[in-house]
Structures are given as structure tokens and as C-alpha cells.
Design an enzyme around this catalytic site. Structure first.
Site, PDB file in Angstrom:
ATOM      1  N   SER A   1       0.842  -1.200   0.000  1.00  0.00           N
ATOM      2  CA  SER A   1       0.000   0.000   0.000  1.00  0.00           C
ATOM      3  C   SER A   1       0.871   1.241   0.000  1.00  0.00           C
ATOM      4  O   SER A   1       1.998   1.221   0.526  1.00  0.00           O
ATOM      5  CB  SER A   1      -0.897  -0.002   1.244  1.00  0.00           C
ATOM      6  OG  SER A   1      -1.511   1.269   1.448  1.00  0.00           O
TER       7      SER A   1
ATOM      8  N   TYR B   1      -1.620  -0.854  10.440  1.00  0.00           N
ATOM      9  CA  TYR B   1      -1.736  -1.145   9.010  1.00  0.00           C
ATOM     10  C   TYR B   1      -0.553  -0.543   8.252  1.00  0.00           C
ATOM     11  O   TYR B   1       0.093  -1.218   7.443  1.00  0.00           O
ATOM     12  CB  TYR B   1      -3.048  -0.587   8.463  1.00  0.00           C
ATOM     13  CG  TYR B   1      -3.229  -0.818   6.982  1.00  0.00           C
ATOM     14  CD1 TYR B   1      -3.721  -2.031   6.514  1.00  0.00           C
ATOM     15  CD2 TYR B   1      -2.905   0.173   6.052  1.00  0.00           C
ATOM     16  CE1 TYR B   1      -3.880  -2.250   5.147  1.00  0.00           C
ATOM     17  CE2 TYR B   1      -3.060  -0.042   4.697  1.00  0.00           C
ATOM     18  CZ  TYR B   1      -3.547  -1.253   4.250  1.00  0.00           C
ATOM     19  OH  TYR B   1      -3.695  -1.473   2.894  1.00  0.00           O
TER      20      TYR B   1
END
Length: 250
Positions: free
Chosen positions: A139, A152
Site C-alpha cells: 500500500s 496497518y
């Protein structure tokens, strides 16, 4: 790297980016297996794309990973591409203590532990087949972290570094290691409620659909582009540390 006539296993392949990648690979004439924890979602994906092969598996469970590896070896020994896509995202506020951290799923197990262990377990299978590759879906938040999603962001930063080092280790074996550095994609189930609460889904900037990003990923794989970004994530991956630090502290 060729993007046709492969045998591809995609974790978390029933929805979102994983499902879009499954569709893109199928369209190019590949054999595609998807796995996930929810059988109903896998069956729904198979109804939409009848060519899919499906397998129920919890990639955070060591025995589940072992069963998936053995099942794949028995049924698809020609596998040459593993896509580590399964992931979860949570908003966690550490200023209120540990309650939020303990209240939901473990992002470290899903986002980092699973791809690390699956890569290790599948490398012997991949190494005997030509044009082998591992694709890790990371990501942009691994480069430009989101304050509200600290775990995350950390797991995706770690997955980036794992991809970099694994690529170098596996170079003599011929196994390629790609990293798909995903941008914000609206049409996924990833942290859906959290994204609604934070307002990120209302941001006024262009964002690709999962299908559009999947096409970019396959084009990147076909061009041997080992880090595949999109828009802002493509810019973030090449920024200097000083430039990124400036962005984070703004």
C-alpha cells in the site's frame, strides 16, 4: 514476465483487489485459484467468474497455510505465481490504551505474517516451474503512513522491505518478486466502516476502481516492473526520506 498461461494462486481473492486480479488473470488465459476464509464469498466469486478454482483457507492459521500448500501441490503442481493479497485495515487510537488494539483482528498476522510464511512455504513449489513469481500487494501507506491506521501502515512498510530483500535473495533462483503498491481504491471491503467514518471515501481526488488497478498491475508484471504504483503511490515510492517526512508532518 509473461501474463498468460500461468497458474496463479491469489489469497483474499474473493473480493476487492484480489477478485479484480483474478478476473484480469482469467481474461488472459491463466488458471486462477482464489482462497479466503468465507466460503460464501468464494462461491459468489466463482458464480461471477465460473473459471475460478476456489479453496477455503485462513492464511493466519499455521495449519491452514500448511493445508493450502499441500492441496496446491497435489492439485496444481504447475503453480508459478503466488499473489499475497489478503489484508485487513483498522483505525486504532493508541492514546486510549490497548482496548481498540485487542478489539479486532490482528493486522500483523494477516498483513505481514501470512505473506512471509506463505512465501517461504511456496518457494519450493515455484522454483521448479518456469516464469515463477511472488506478488505482494502492499500500500502507499507503507511509504506515507496514515496516523489513524498505525499498525496497518507499519505492516505495509514491513511488507515493502520484505519484498525488497526477498527479491534479492531469490534472484539466483529465477523467481521474480513484484510489489503492487496499491492506492486508495473505493470499491473494496477494506475497512469499509472505518473509511466511511473518517471521511476518506468523500475525498475529491481521482481514484481507480479495483479492476482498473488490476490492469495496471498485470501490465507492470508483463513489463518486469518490480514496484508497481499508481498515481500518488507511484510518486511516494520514489520520494526521498526528507520529502516523505515533510508530507507526514504537514
Amino acid at each position: 514476465m509473461r501474463t498468460t498461461e500461468n497458474t496463479v494462486l491469489i489469497t483474499g481473492g474473493a473480493t476487492g483487489i484480489g477478485f479484480a486480479l483474478a478476473g484480469a488473470f482469467l481474461e488472459r488465459g491463466n488458471t486462477v485459484i482464489i482462497c479466503g476464509r468465507r466460503e460464501e464469498k468464494l462461491l459468489e466469486a466463482q458464480r461471477k467468474l465460473p473459471g475460478l478454482k476456489i479453496r477455503v483457507c485462513d492464511v493466519t492459521d499455521p495449519s491452514g497455510r500448511q493445508d493450502l500448500t499441500q492441496w496446491t501441490e497435489n492439485n496444481f503442481p504447475e503453480i508459478n505465481i503466488l499473489v499475497n493479497n489478503a489484508g485487513i485495515q483498522r483505525h486504532i487510537d493508541f492514546t486510549v490504551g490497548a482496548d481498540q488494539l485487542h478489539a479486532g483482528e490482528n493486522e500483523i498476522r494477516v498483513n505481514l505474517e501470512a505473506p512471509v510464511f506463505l512465501s517461504a512455504m511456496f518457494i519450493p513449489l515455484l522454483s521448479v516451474n518456469r516464469d515463477a513469481a511472488i506478488v505482494n500487494v502492499s500500500s502507499g501507506l507503507g511509504f506515507f503512513p496514515a496516523v489513524g491506521m498505525p499498525v496497518y501502515s507499519a505492516t505495509k512498510a514491513a511488507l515493502h522491505m520484505f519484498s525488497v530483500t526477498l527479491r534479492q535473495q531469490l534472484a539466483p533462483t529465477g523467481i521474480r518478486v513484484f510489489e503492487a503498491i496499491a492506492p486508495y481504491i473505493p470499491d473494496t471491503e477494506l475497512n469499509l466502516e472505518g473509511r466511511k467514518r473518517s471521511g476518506v471515501m468523500n475525498l475529491n481526488h481521482p481514484a481507480p476502481t479495483a479492476a482498473q488497478y488490476a490492469e495496471v498491475v498485470l501490465e507492470g508484471i508483463g513489463a518486469d516492473q518490480y514496484e508497481i504504483g499508481y498515481g500518488m503511490t507511484d510518486r511516494w515510492r520514489t520520494m526521498s526520506r526528507a520529502e516523505l517526512d515533510q508530507l507526514v508532518t504537514k
